[in-house]
Design a protein around this motif. Sequence first.
Motif, short mmCIF file in Angstrom:
data_model
loop_
_atom_site.label_atom_id
_atom_site.label_comp_id
_atom_site.label_asym_id
_atom_site.label_seq_id
_atom_site.Cartn_x
_atom_site.Cartn_y
_atom_site.Cartn_z
N LEU A 1 24.03 26.09 -33.71
CA LEU A 1 22.67 26.64 -33.78
C LEU A 1 21.86 25.96 -34.87
O LEU A 1 20.66 25.66 -34.70
CB LEU A 1 22.78 28.14 -34.06
CG LEU A 1 21.49 28.89 -34.31
CD1 LEU A 1 20.58 28.80 -33.11
CD2 LEU A 1 21.80 30.33 -34.62
N ILE A 2 22.51 25.64 -35.96
CA ILE A 2 21.77 25.10 -37.11
C ILE A 2 21.09 23.79 -36.74
O ILE A 2 19.97 23.53 -37.15
CB ILE A 2 22.73 24.91 -38.29
CG1 ILE A 2 23.05 26.29 -38.87
CG2 ILE A 2 22.12 24.02 -39.32
CD1 ILE A 2 23.79 26.25 -40.16
N HIS A 3 21.75 23.00 -35.94
CA HIS A 3 21.15 21.71 -35.60
C HIS A 3 19.84 21.91 -34.88
O HIS A 3 18.85 21.23 -35.16
CB HIS A 3 22.09 20.91 -34.72
CG HIS A 3 23.37 20.55 -35.42
ND1 HIS A 3 24.40 21.47 -35.65
CD2 HIS A 3 23.77 19.38 -35.95
CE1 HIS A 3 25.38 20.85 -36.28
NE2 HIS A 3 25.03 19.59 -36.49
N PHE A 4 19.85 22.85 -33.94
CA PHE A 4 18.61 23.07 -33.20
C PHE A 4 17.51 23.61 -34.13
O PHE A 4 16.34 23.22 -34.04
CB PHE A 4 18.84 24.08 -32.07
CG PHE A 4 19.61 23.50 -30.94
CD1 PHE A 4 20.97 23.73 -30.83
CD2 PHE A 4 18.98 22.74 -29.97
CE1 PHE A 4 21.67 23.21 -29.76
CE2 PHE A 4 19.68 22.21 -28.93
CZ PHE A 4 21.04 22.44 -28.81
N LEU A 5 17.93 24.50 -35.03
CA LEU A 5 16.92 25.09 -35.91
C LEU A 5 16.35 24.03 -36.85
O LEU A 5 15.15 24.00 -37.13
CB LEU A 5 17.53 26.23 -36.71
CG LEU A 5 17.99 27.41 -35.87
CD1 LEU A 5 18.52 28.51 -36.77
CD2 LEU A 5 16.87 27.92 -35.02
N VAL A 6 17.22 23.14 -37.30
CA VAL A 6 16.72 22.09 -38.20
C VAL A 6 15.78 21.18 -37.43
O VAL A 6 14.75 20.73 -37.96
CB VAL A 6 17.90 21.31 -38.79
CG1 VAL A 6 17.42 20.05 -39.46
CG2 VAL A 6 18.63 22.19 -39.79
N LEU A 7 16.14 20.88 -36.19
CA LEU A 7 15.25 20.07 -35.37
C LEU A 7 13.88 20.74 -35.27
O LEU A 7 12.83 20.09 -35.43
CB LEU A 7 15.87 19.90 -33.98
CG LEU A 7 14.97 19.21 -32.96
CD1 LEU A 7 14.72 17.78 -33.35
CD2 LEU A 7 15.58 19.29 -31.58
N GLY A 8 13.89 22.04 -34.99
CA GLY A 8 12.62 22.77 -34.91
C GLY A 8 11.85 22.68 -36.22
O GLY A 8 10.63 22.47 -36.24
N ALA A 9 12.58 22.81 -37.33
CA ALA A 9 11.90 22.76 -38.62
C ALA A 9 11.25 21.40 -38.83
O ALA A 9 10.11 21.30 -39.33
CB ALA A 9 12.88 23.06 -39.74
N ILE A 10 11.94 20.34 -38.44
CA ILE A 10 11.39 18.99 -38.67
C ILE A 10 10.12 18.81 -37.84
O ILE A 10 9.10 18.31 -38.32
CB ILE A 10 12.44 17.92 -38.33
CG1 ILE A 10 13.58 18.01 -39.34
CG2 ILE A 10 11.81 16.56 -38.34
CD1 ILE A 10 14.73 17.09 -39.00
N ILE A 11 10.21 19.21 -36.58
CA ILE A 11 9.02 19.03 -35.73
C ILE A 11 7.86 19.85 -36.29
O ILE A 11 6.70 19.39 -36.29
CB ILE A 11 9.31 19.46 -34.28
CG1 ILE A 11 10.49 18.72 -33.72
CG2 ILE A 11 8.10 19.29 -33.42
CD1 ILE A 11 10.18 17.31 -33.34
N PHE A 12 8.17 21.04 -36.79
CA PHE A 12 7.11 21.88 -37.37
C PHE A 12 6.45 21.18 -38.53
O PHE A 12 5.21 21.15 -38.66
CB PHE A 12 7.74 23.21 -37.80
CG PHE A 12 6.73 24.21 -38.26
CD1 PHE A 12 6.45 24.37 -39.61
CD2 PHE A 12 6.05 24.99 -37.35
CE1 PHE A 12 5.53 25.30 -40.02
CE2 PHE A 12 5.12 25.92 -37.76
CZ PHE A 12 4.87 26.06 -39.10
N SER A 13 7.26 20.61 -39.39
CA SER A 13 6.68 19.95 -40.57
C SER A 13 5.83 18.76 -40.16
O SER A 13 4.78 18.50 -40.74
CB SER A 13 7.76 19.47 -41.51
OG SER A 13 8.79 20.39 -41.57
N ILE A 14 6.32 18.05 -39.14
CA ILE A 14 5.54 16.88 -38.72
C ILE A 14 4.18 17.36 -38.19
O ILE A 14 3.13 16.77 -38.48
CB ILE A 14 6.30 16.08 -37.65
CG1 ILE A 14 7.53 15.47 -38.30
CG2 ILE A 14 5.41 15.01 -37.06
CD1 ILE A 14 8.43 14.77 -37.31
N GLY A 15 4.21 18.44 -37.42
CA GLY A 15 2.95 18.97 -36.91
C GLY A 15 2.03 19.40 -38.05
O GLY A 15 0.82 19.13 -38.05
N LEU A 16 2.64 20.04 -39.04
CA LEU A 16 1.84 20.50 -40.17
C LEU A 16 1.24 19.32 -40.92
O LEU A 16 0.07 19.34 -41.33
CB LEU A 16 2.75 21.30 -41.09
CG LEU A 16 2.06 22.13 -42.14
CD1 LEU A 16 1.18 23.15 -41.48
CD2 LEU A 16 3.10 22.82 -42.98
#
Lengths: 107, 644, 210
Positions: A10-25
């Motif tokens: 699960l952590i891998h997916f969540l980290v992926l989500g976090a990275i994409i979020f930061s890039i969007g931000l």
Amino acid sequence: MQFTESNVDLIHFLVLGAIIFSIGLYGVFSNRKNIIIVFISIELMLLAININLVSFSVFLKDLTGQIFTMFILVIAVAEVAVGLAILVAYYRAKGDIDINKMNQMQG
Amino acid sequence: MIAKVIVFLPLLSFIIVGLLKRNFVRSAGIIASSLITISAVLSCFVFYKVIFNASIEEHIVFSWLSAEGLSVNWSIYIDSITAVMLVVISVISALVHVYSIGYMEYDHNLPKFMSLISLFTFFMLVLVISNNILQLFFGWEGVGLSSYLLTGYWYKKASAYKAAIKTFLINRVADVCFAIGIFTIYFTFDSLVFTEIFKNTAAHANDSISILGINMRSIDFICFMLFIGCMGKSAQIFFHTWLSDSTEGPAPVQALIHSATMVTAGVFLVVRCSPLFEYSEVALEFITIIGAVTCLFAATIALVQNDIKRVIAYSTCSQFGYMFFACGVSAYDAAMFHLMTHAFFKALLFLGAGNIVHAMMGERDIRKMGGMYEKTPLTCFMMTIGFLALSGIFPFAGYFSMNAIIKAAYAKNTAIGEYAYSLGVVTVCCTSFYSFRLLILTFYGSSRYPASLSKNINEAPLVMLAPVSILAFVTLFLGIIGQYLFNILDSGEAFWGNAIYVAATNNLADKVSNLSWLVKLSSSISAVIGIIIAYIFYVYRTNVPAILKNKFQFLYAVLLNRYYFDEIYEFIFVMPLKRGAEYLTKLTEAQMIDAEGVNKFAIYPKKCSEHISRFQSGLIYNYVLVMVIGIILIASWYFIAYFL
Amino acid sequence: MIIYDLLFYVFAALMIFSAVGVVSVKNPVYSVLLLIFTFFNAAAIFILLGAEFLAMAMIIVYAGAIAVLFLFVVMMLNIKTSQIKQCAISHHKLLISVVVLLLAELIAVIYLSLHPQPEIATSQNPLIIDGLKDNTYQLGFVFYTKYVYLFQICGVILFVAIISSIILTFRNSKNIKKQDINSQMSRTKESSIKLATIKTGDGVNAIHRK
């Protein structure tokens, strides 16, 4: 869906989500070109959230995450439609979509 | 019960009439006058009950203070002194109410005036019916307040409001001493209720108290302080400057306040506290001196004044001097009797003067009047009665009372008593002189007013004449009634009951009756001399006053300017205070507080907000950046909390 | 399974690169196209997770509708790449550091919250994912029973969005000639025809003079 032996957790997916979020931000406040990029970055953030929700729902075996993702999809669509309509109206009024000139709310 | 009605009817009138708007002239007048008249009638009834049945009415209306050791209540206590005062106050108040319906008819706000004089009546009644000195002080302050409001009634005139402030301030200064007296009474006697104080006076007669390092007998100190309060209220010397300026108010106000009621509060206090004063000879001597000096002092000023109301005001001042030195020689009953008669004839004189001023369209200078006898005969007749009473001519009211005072002064047989006696006799001469000067210059002789005015001068309307005539009637007969019917003076105890206490050594009743006939007639003789001189000066040889004025210019100027007391007080007290206040205003207010303190505090938020408003750039990415930074900060707060 | 992990890492890497590209390329059309690519990668990840209905929904809705809308608007607004001044972004380091900080905090939160294992849904919960039925069936089963009101409201929201876009952008051109049937039908002979006798040689202009 049988990944009982995989190392992807699960952590891998969540980290992926976090990275994409930061890039969007980053896209939202580091772009000085035009406002379309801001909209696109918001879509990226929403995508990251969707990834988050779906991965939680799959790993916790609870369908709630996916249902909520559907609703987010709907809202994103409505938001893009209205946002772009406003942008078009703004462009017709001002003639330019330079983001540095959109400071009427100053002060 | 009746006593409560008497006291609260004026308050009710104040409230009801005070709520009326200014166009309800007729109803305001009728309501106020009728309520006060009912109160007057009831007072007469109470007077009859108290005097002839020798009963004292006392009950508590409401509780007021109940602190540890100090218990004071709103109360009603009617003994003979109070009964006399009740009659005087309410009857004169009722007559003044009726009079002002006519006098203030064209005023801008009659209901307000009526409600104010009703309020004044209420306060005065509260003052006289109190059984403790604190309630008396409440009434005292209340009448001071009403006097301020009424003197400054025409407040748009600068002289009027200044006079009102002067009244209030001088009273206030005297009241400080009165308050100190009250504190000392409590300190010495542990109670503020009159009956308890008087019971314990003998026990505490030799207590001493140390004020500012000076040791003196408590009772002496108390009596001094109380008397200084009375000096302020009754306009004795040094505290008198407000009385003549108070003529800025309307004539009914003078009749009510400055002749009959408020200024009598001082004498009332001294008579009421006669048990206290009797134990302090120093205070009594002091009172005698002050009273006698004021007497002559005011009378000399009145000799040369040209304003009709001021003459009568100074005459009031001088007559109160009489009353005080009567108290000083322990002739309290004579003082009260004189108070009663003086109230009526002084009110008569003021109202009559009001009639004249009203008829002359506001002209007050007697040099511009004359020959009013043809125009206003009734007023002339009644004012003549009043002045005859004032001069002490038999059988008018003043004769009996003034005579009694002067005889008592002589009978005292001390140096101070004789000093007071001589001043009193000279003052009678001056009194009759200025009274008849006023009469002759105003009413008799040829007219000195401009001819254009003459067709507008007519006699006052009935509503103004009626009270004056009632007063004249009373003045005519009150003396005789008092002396022979009520035996006010001779019988002492029978009339006054236990209300007045005279120490055994001071009892003058026997000595008075043993005086020689010359002393008994001395006041009448000097009164007649005064009248003759006035006649010579103003009727027979009218150039004499002018010659005298030229020869004694300095003396004339001093008298005309009232011994320059106003100017001296202005120099000593008013100017330093004013300068000091201006200096402080400039220094502390403007510079320190405003510029440094307040303005800086006011500019600071403005500057802060200018800095902060730079955050609002209007650009979206800045806003998002700030939001994100905020989120990061909040999250790091939780992290730190978690890891610590 | 190795293939599973490999696929995941490949798709994740591609997604990250294209996302970075979205925010940094100069041409906005390239931005949108890269966004579509990101969406496709995300859909692939969803399929990996087993939520295939959502994957398809994403492609149809996001890539098919939203990105196309973006493209329309970009082209309509006619943003010329040459017009865009290439100015250096001010406070570049601050922005990067803020984003990195946020990312670090997010990852820290994820790690901290997942180490006590979250509980897995029990079998009484009707929303449990049943391994035997497919994703579409399960979603549909829940949508039309438990969440049917919300579903209908979504429809209303979309309706409102349509109306608002039309109102915001509709322009009434004033110089378009349109037909107004009512005024056409209500013409009378008196208002439209005028009979005039003209002498020969005068010309039609004579009518106006009369």
